[in-house]
Enzyme design. Sequence first.
Site, PDB file in Angstrom:
ATOM      1  N   LEU D 228      40.813   5.755  -1.911  1.00 54.92           N
ATOM      2  CA  LEU D 228      39.542   5.615  -1.192  1.00 54.92           C
ATOM      3  C   LEU D 228      38.776   4.374  -1.661  1.00 54.92           C
ATOM      4  O   LEU D 228      38.563   4.172  -2.842  1.00 54.92           O
ATOM      5  CB  LEU D 228      38.709   6.872  -1.472  1.00 54.92           C
ATOM      6  CG  LEU D 228      37.296   6.879  -0.899  1.00 54.92           C
ATOM      7  CD1 LEU D 228      37.331   6.866   0.602  1.00 54.92           C
ATOM      8  CD2 LEU D 228      36.549   8.079  -1.443  1.00 54.92           C
ATOM      9  N   ASP D 229      38.347   3.576  -0.724  1.00 58.73           N
ATOM     10  CA  ASP D 229      37.544   2.373  -1.020  1.00 58.73           C
ATOM     11  C   ASP D 229      38.268   1.389  -1.936  1.00 58.73           C
ATOM     12  O   ASP D 229      37.614   0.597  -2.624  1.00 58.73           O
ATOM     13  CB  ASP D 229      36.200   2.750  -1.675  1.00 58.73           C
ATOM     14  CG  ASP D 229      35.325   3.561  -0.744  1.00 58.73           C
ATOM     15  OD1 ASP D 229      35.560   3.499   0.468  1.00 58.73           O
ATOM     16  OD2 ASP D 229      34.430   4.241  -1.238  1.00 58.73           O
TER      17      ASP D 229
END
Lengths: 285, 285, 285, 285
Positions: D228-229
């Site tokens: 994520l990210d």
Amino acid sequence: MTRPNYVLRLSCPDRVGVVATVTSHLASRGANILEAHHFLDPVSARSVLRIVFEPDGTTLDETAFGRDFGAAMQPLGIEWTLRDLANRIRVVIAVSKQGHCLMSLLHRWSTGTLPVDIVVVVSNHEDQRRLTEWYGLPFQHLPIGADGKEAQERRLLDVFHAARGELLVLARYMQILTPAACRELEDRAINIHHSFLPGFKGAKPYHQAYQRGVKLIGATAHYVNEDLDEGPIIEQAVERVDHTCTPEQLTTIGNEIESVVLNRAVQWHAESRVFEFGNRTVVLR
Amino acid sequence: MTRPNYVLRLSCPDRVGVVATVTSHLASRGANILEAHHFLDPVSARSVLRIVFEPDGTTLDETAFGRDFGAAMQPLGIEWTLRDLANRIRVVIAVSKQGHCLMSLLHRWSTGTLPVDIVVVVSNHEDQRRLTEWYGLPFQHLPIGADGKEAQERRLLDVFHAARGELLVLARYMQILTPAACRELEDRAINIHHSFLPGFKGAKPYHQAYQRGVKLIGATAHYVNEDLDEGPIIEQAVERVDHTCTPEQLTTIGNEIESVVLNRAVQWHAESRVFEFGNRTVVLR
Amino acid sequence: MTRPNYVLRLSCPDRVGVVATVTSHLASRGANILEAHHFLDPVSARSVLRIVFEPDGTTLDETAFGRDFGAAMQPLGIEWTLRDLANRIRVVIAVSKQGHCLMSLLHRWSTGTLPVDIVVVVSNHEDQRRLTEWYGLPFQHLPIGADGKEAQERRLLDVFHAARGELLVLARYMQILTPAACRELEDRAINIHHSFLPGFKGAKPYHQAYQRGVKLIGATAHYVNEDLDEGPIIEQAVERVDHTCTPEQLTTIGNEIESVVLNRAVQWHAESRVFEFGNRTVVLR
Amino acid sequence: MTRPNYVLRLSCPDRVGVVATVTSHLASRGANILEAHHFLDPVSARSVLRIVFEPDGTTLDETAFGRDFGAAMQPLGIEWTLRDLANRIRVVIAVSKQGHCLMSLLHRWSTGTLPVDIVVVVSNHEDQRRLTEWYGLPFQHLPIGADGKEAQERRLLDVFHAARGELLVLARYMQILTPAACRELEDRAINIHHSFLPGFKGAKPYHQAYQRGVKLIGATAHYVNEDLDEGPIIEQAVERVDHTCTPEQLTTIGNEIESVVLNRAVQWHAESRVFEFGNRTVVLR
């Protein structure tokens, strides 16, 4: 053992097969391309190429390579230069009283991050002698004497040639070169203008910026040509300012921008990245 | 219960005690200062102040406050305006064919992040009607007719006044206002110029920028005055570009900068942050 | 004759009448406010003020002024400091081997554009002695000896106090201060972190940036506290980079950003512009 | 008559003759190179090339060209794709409630300055239907139903495939894709993260930025991967902020940056400029 890195800089009228001809020739000699950049300028219909390669072996016979390469390029009308990136270009710096750009160039040079050989610093004033000599570099004082500005400019050009200078950097040199000198130094002289061109021209741009209440100030590095402050732009940058900045503070901020911008322009020139098309440049990064 | 927030905007010749007089008056009425910014402009020797306060209580009798405050300010020659920040200024937007600035203003307005009331959009073309009406706003088509440009400008000013407009935003409105209109709208009209002023003036600046090979392009928001593209600058911004950008791509990048810069200028004006000193502005942020 | 400029820096819990009390007191003494900036921090509900004024006359009896002013401020719980802007704060600079930030600070100081008095440069290495002494400043070599890091740190603090230092600038000083030293120097030590905080922490951020392929790199100047690289941020800046930049080139670009950012942070601190609220700062510009 | 422009995107292990082989093949077919960019990534020792050319004639038989070209490239292990730049890639946009990125993409698309075909907008909410349909595009509401998040994600992927989507743009789509979906969309999904990565991760980065008192905020566009990210960064930008900015104002400024950054990333992907090397990207501009 590491191989030398060579940079080829090429320019020619647009035609089919330019990139192929160049890169095939290199491949036939066993050269390994590390970086290649081609751009076809739509305005001038000219192609420019910048190729970094390592030769097939730990050395390159530049004379033999050049003879063969030139013969291969000639039919396509390709102009080219070859440089061993380890042979740094010889730079002469001209300054007047202010030292911020000079200091920045010398610092970057001394730390090995500006890939040039600074060979001499010339000035119409004595102010920057101490700094220059601290870095172990020769300083030539070329005052404007009774024989006038043109004679002094001639002495500056003589120093440049005697030092086998390849690039003259006007690092806040406050004398305007004559048209003859501009032509003599064509493509070999970079000036830093303390404004975001086009914009405030001539003297005291930071004071002009102050009067006008601008919200950004900037600097421009450009090749010198006969139109004062109008040569082909190599690099520009700006910084945000506001109404609380006095002209003196604008000058301080501007000086920092000038130093950064001039360093970049000199570095890109030294790395054979800059191509001129009339009054424009293409910087292959 | 929250209290209303008021903004006071003051301007006066420099003299001892200005800030004290203003803030003491506020304190004597129980007003709580949330933000205060004072600047003494060294060029004009005028002081400007911007004060945000909440009154002593959940409402303020503006008429009574104004009468007392005015009486207290009058001996010091202080010019002032008071605004309840909840009473947004009434904005009229003028556009021609291009919609990028309009769209950006309408989007920010619709999301509540541009603190103004857009009351009507006027245009010499029909292109932006659909966008405007999608946002539920009235669109007035004011073509330049057989009676000429000045008559059309008069109709535009009539719409502005009929709508009780407080600010006219020229969001790429391609007609030049007459000197008479500039005077009528003095300090109440903001234009977005598609260049980094001073710089490329007049038409097609992105094409001029392309021809000149600039490395940065920008936009400037300024108050309208009689000197075309020369009014007091409120905000500017730039973006880095290079030789691969066509004039069309420069235009796209420039359009984004214009939208951002114009939004900021309108917002700062609406928040009573912008003061004019001749051809300069002071933006108290 | 010009009058001295004084800067007042004030901080207190939010309450009605703070600005009025301060400015009325100044007005009653004939002081002329040149610049005033008030901000009510909504998180901490504390007000901060920065006021630049010239006294009523060519000198100010600071002791008498301070006694009266303190008495007037005391009921409102206002903490304050007063400084004659001509009395520059005494700065001690600590460096290790790298000299780019030091050089930039010394250059700005020598040209009068960094309003501080640099009183001594300390280092755990000898590398920057020559540069420091060229500027006519004392250089103290404080190597980490057999008695360990804490003893060396104690010597550094002794030098700081003996020199009556008011601010310690860690200009790429590669030793981590102990928590005790951080507390001793609270609000009086500024560090330059070679990354855009929050971001890459710890060592070799430019190499981390390279591995991650970031498109911008930056630097952060912050007050030193016990959380390494986590003190209140004073200033930050970034520069655009791309895939062609080697870690060495990122380092060069980053070094330039560090120098600019550190200079700004030191200047703003010296001008009494920086207020700390827990882990945040407010910079009144 | 104008010729079509084709873009070749190539990637291979480093070896002598790659550029020559590719460009010679093109020359032998009479193709005229308009733009060529080669980069040898020193970390992965892989070469990437991007070549824009016009064929020898007004059309190109893509099947025949591909067969010949593939045969010529195969011995060197070159992976390649060919695209007629006039055949725009098919983009599916996913949004949740916020519309600023969507609006910006649709505006750029509608003015012809974002070279993609937007084929459908999907959302777990109804908020952006009106805007989408105003642009004449289909809007698919895909709520998270009783069958859970994974089933809804499956429906989203089905819509993507049914629409023959080539790129999924997460324009502030607030659902986290499952690892399986990330793998299915590898190199074909771009997310906009509302922070300057690495930096504030997870939710509410603008509130985190406010708490930390940062002086710059930014946004990052990256390919989606299972971390994520943390996917490969395509583009980033920042804007200067200060203590007066509330979290809401930071959000407004951040939204503008997000829109600009996401547009650039989508454009560069659509122009075959972006190459992935593990967790880094090379963007040949």
